[in-house]
Design a protein around this motif. Structure first.
Motif, PDB file in Angstrom:
ATOM      1  N   UNK A 114     -44.874 112.634  28.929  1.00 11.93           N
ATOM      2  CA  UNK A 114     -44.847 111.554  29.926  1.00 11.93           C
ATOM      3  C   UNK A 114     -46.043 110.630  29.759  1.00 11.93           C
ATOM      4  N   UNK A 115     -45.782 109.358  29.922  1.00 11.53           N
ATOM      5  CA  UNK A 115     -46.839 108.344  29.981  1.00 11.53           C
ATOM      6  C   UNK A 115     -47.079 108.053  31.457  1.00 11.53           C
ATOM      7  N   UNK A 116     -48.194 108.532  31.949  1.00 13.05           N
ATOM      8  CA  UNK A 116     -48.467 108.508  33.381  1.00 13.05           C
ATOM      9  C   UNK A 116     -49.379 107.338  33.737  1.00 13.05           C
ATOM     10  N   UNK A 117     -48.980 106.624  34.775  1.00 13.17           N
ATOM     11  CA  UNK A 117     -49.822 105.600  35.398  1.00 13.17           C
ATOM     12  C   UNK A 117     -50.326 106.232  36.692  1.00 13.17           C
ATOM     13  N   UNK A 118     -51.573 106.655  36.680  1.00 13.40           N
ATOM     14  CA  UNK A 118     -52.145 107.352  37.832  1.00 13.40           C
ATOM     15  C   UNK A 118     -52.858 106.360  38.740  1.00 13.40           C
ATOM     16  N   UNK A 119     -52.561 106.449  40.020  1.00  9.99           N
ATOM     17  CA  UNK A 119     -53.178 105.613  41.048  1.00  9.99           C
ATOM     18  C   UNK A 119     -53.875 106.554  42.023  1.00  9.99           C
ATOM     19  N   UNK A 120     -55.198 106.438  42.142  1.00 17.28           N
ATOM     20  CA  UNK A 120     -55.980 107.366  42.973  1.00 17.28           C
ATOM     21  C   UNK A 120     -56.691 106.625  44.092  1.00 17.28           C
ATOM     22  N   UNK A 121     -56.647 107.196  45.266  1.00 15.34           N
ATOM     23  CA  UNK A 121     -57.471 106.686  46.353  1.00 15.34           C
ATOM     24  C   UNK A 121     -58.766 107.468  46.341  1.00 15.34           C
ATOM     25  N   UNK A 122     -59.863 106.741  46.417  1.00 12.07           N
ATOM     26  CA  UNK A 122     -61.163 107.402  46.370  1.00 12.07           C
ATOM     27  C   UNK A 122     -61.910 107.216  47.684  1.00 12.07           C
ATOM     28  N   UNK A 123     -62.490 108.295  48.108  1.00 14.55           N
ATOM     29  CA  UNK A 123     -63.349 108.286  49.294  1.00 14.55           C
ATOM     30  C   UNK A 123     -64.226 109.521  49.205  1.00 14.55           C
ATOM     31  N   UNK A 124     -65.236 109.423  48.363  1.00  8.46           N
ATOM     32  CA  UNK A 124     -66.153 110.541  48.179  1.00  8.46           C
ATOM     33  C   UNK A 124     -66.162 111.072  46.760  1.00  8.46           C
ATOM     34  N   UNK A 125     -65.023 111.033  46.086  1.00  9.33           N
ATOM     35  CA  UNK A 125     -64.963 111.473  44.690  1.00  9.33           C
ATOM     36  C   UNK A 125     -65.057 110.240  43.803  1.00  9.33           C
ATOM     37  N   UNK A 126     -65.710 110.394  42.672  1.00  9.23           N
ATOM     38  CA  UNK A 126     -65.927 109.256  41.782  1.00  9.23           C
ATOM     39  C   UNK A 126     -64.919 109.240  40.636  1.00  9.23           C
ATOM     40  N   UNK A 127     -64.972 108.180  39.844  1.00 10.14           N
ATOM     41  CA  UNK A 127     -64.105 108.056  38.670  1.00 10.14           C
ATOM     42  C   UNK A 127     -64.336 109.247  37.746  1.00 10.14           C
ATOM     43  N   UNK A 128     -63.257 109.733  37.146  1.00 14.03           N
ATOM     44  CA  UNK A 128     -63.323 110.906  36.286  1.00 14.03           C
ATOM     45  C   UNK A 128     -62.720 110.565  34.922  1.00 14.03           C
ATOM     46  N   UNK A 129     -63.555 110.517  33.887  1.00 11.71           N
ATOM     47  CA  UNK A 129     -63.105 110.149  32.538  1.00 11.71           C
ATOM     48  C   UNK A 129     -62.029 111.078  31.986  1.00 11.71           C
ATOM     49  N   UNK A 130     -62.039 112.338  32.398  1.00 12.51           N
ATOM     50  CA  UNK A 130     -61.058 113.295  31.879  1.00 12.51           C
ATOM     51  C   UNK A 130     -59.621 112.861  32.189  1.00 12.51           C
ATOM     52  N   UNK A 131     -59.420 112.133  33.265  1.00 11.54           N
ATOM     53  CA  UNK A 131     -58.072 111.690  33.632  1.00 11.54           C
ATOM     54  C   UNK A 131     -57.496 110.727  32.592  1.00 11.54           C
ATOM     55  N   UNK A 132     -58.357 109.975  31.922  1.00  9.85           N
ATOM     56  CA  UNK A 132     -57.911 109.071  30.850  1.00  9.85           C
ATOM     57  C   UNK A 132     -57.298 109.840  29.683  1.00  9.85           C
ATOM     58  N   UNK A 133     -57.660 111.109  29.529  1.00  5.88           N
ATOM     59  CA  UNK A 133     -57.121 111.941  28.450  1.00  5.88           C
ATOM     60  C   UNK A 133     -55.649 112.251  28.649  1.00  5.88           C
ATOM     61  N   UNK A 134     -55.185 112.206  29.888  1.00  8.21           N
ATOM     62  CA  UNK A 134     -53.828 112.605  30.214  1.00  8.21           C
ATOM     63  C   UNK A 134     -52.956 111.455  30.732  1.00  8.21           C
ATOM     64  N   UNK A 135     -53.564 110.305  30.990  1.00  3.35           N
ATOM     65  CA  UNK A 135     -52.828 109.204  31.611  1.00  3.35           C
ATOM     66  C   UNK A 135     -52.914 107.935  30.772  1.00  3.35           C
ATOM     67  N   UNK A 136     -51.835 107.193  30.769  1.00  5.70           N
ATOM     68  CA  UNK A 136     -51.815 105.903  30.084  1.00  5.70           C
ATOM     69  C   UNK A 136     -52.758 104.926  30.785  1.00  5.70           C
TER      70      UNK A 136
END
Length: 133
Positions: free
Chosen positions: A37-59
């Motif tokens: 799957x080519x995933x387009x991940x949309x995250x709401x942030x409130x306390x947690x910061x950007x996480x580079x590891x998510x780029x490994x699994x998401x388009x």
């Protein structure tokens, strides 16, 4: 509709996978990626910061601020939903004609929006949200 693409709207940044909802979403993303799957991940942030590891699994990975306090209040929708109202999310969901997986009732602000009326949408309800919202 693109065959192997999927939008996932997450109520929080799902990494680190250190509590129930984050564990569920992170390992779902990882498994779907492994399945092609080519995933387009949309995250709401409130306390947690950007996480580079998510780029490994998401388009694509896009972060949106959660509107907390008075700016997140609506008379029409529960706070947990209305505080995740971000017009950029709707714009980004419309860019790619892929199914949308809303992770939790939290993320469903645009569920019934006319711009998404012809899209396949699914909600993965966490816990017993239907009882307490």
């Amino acid at each position: 509709m693109k065959r192997n693409e999927l939008h996932i709207v997450s109520f929080d940044v799902p990494y680190p996978a250190d509590y129930g909802g984050a564990i569920d979403i992170f390992y779902k993303i990882k498994s779907l990626h492994k399945a092609g799957a080519n995933i387009h991940l949309h995250c709401f942030e409130y306390g947690r910061t950007h996480q580079d590891i998510l780029q490994s699994y998401c388009k694509t990975v896009t972060y949106y601020p959660r509107r907390t306090g008075l700016q997140g209040i609506s008379i029409a929708k529960p706070y947990i939903v209305s505080s995740r109202n971000n017009p950029d999310l709707l714009t980004n969901l419309c860019k790619t004609d892929a199914p949308i997986l809303f992770e939790g009732i939290h993320t469903t602000f645009f569920l019934d929006h006319p711009d998404l009326k012809d899209r396949f949408k699914a909600i993965r309800v966490h816990n017993i949200e239907h009882d307490y919202y």
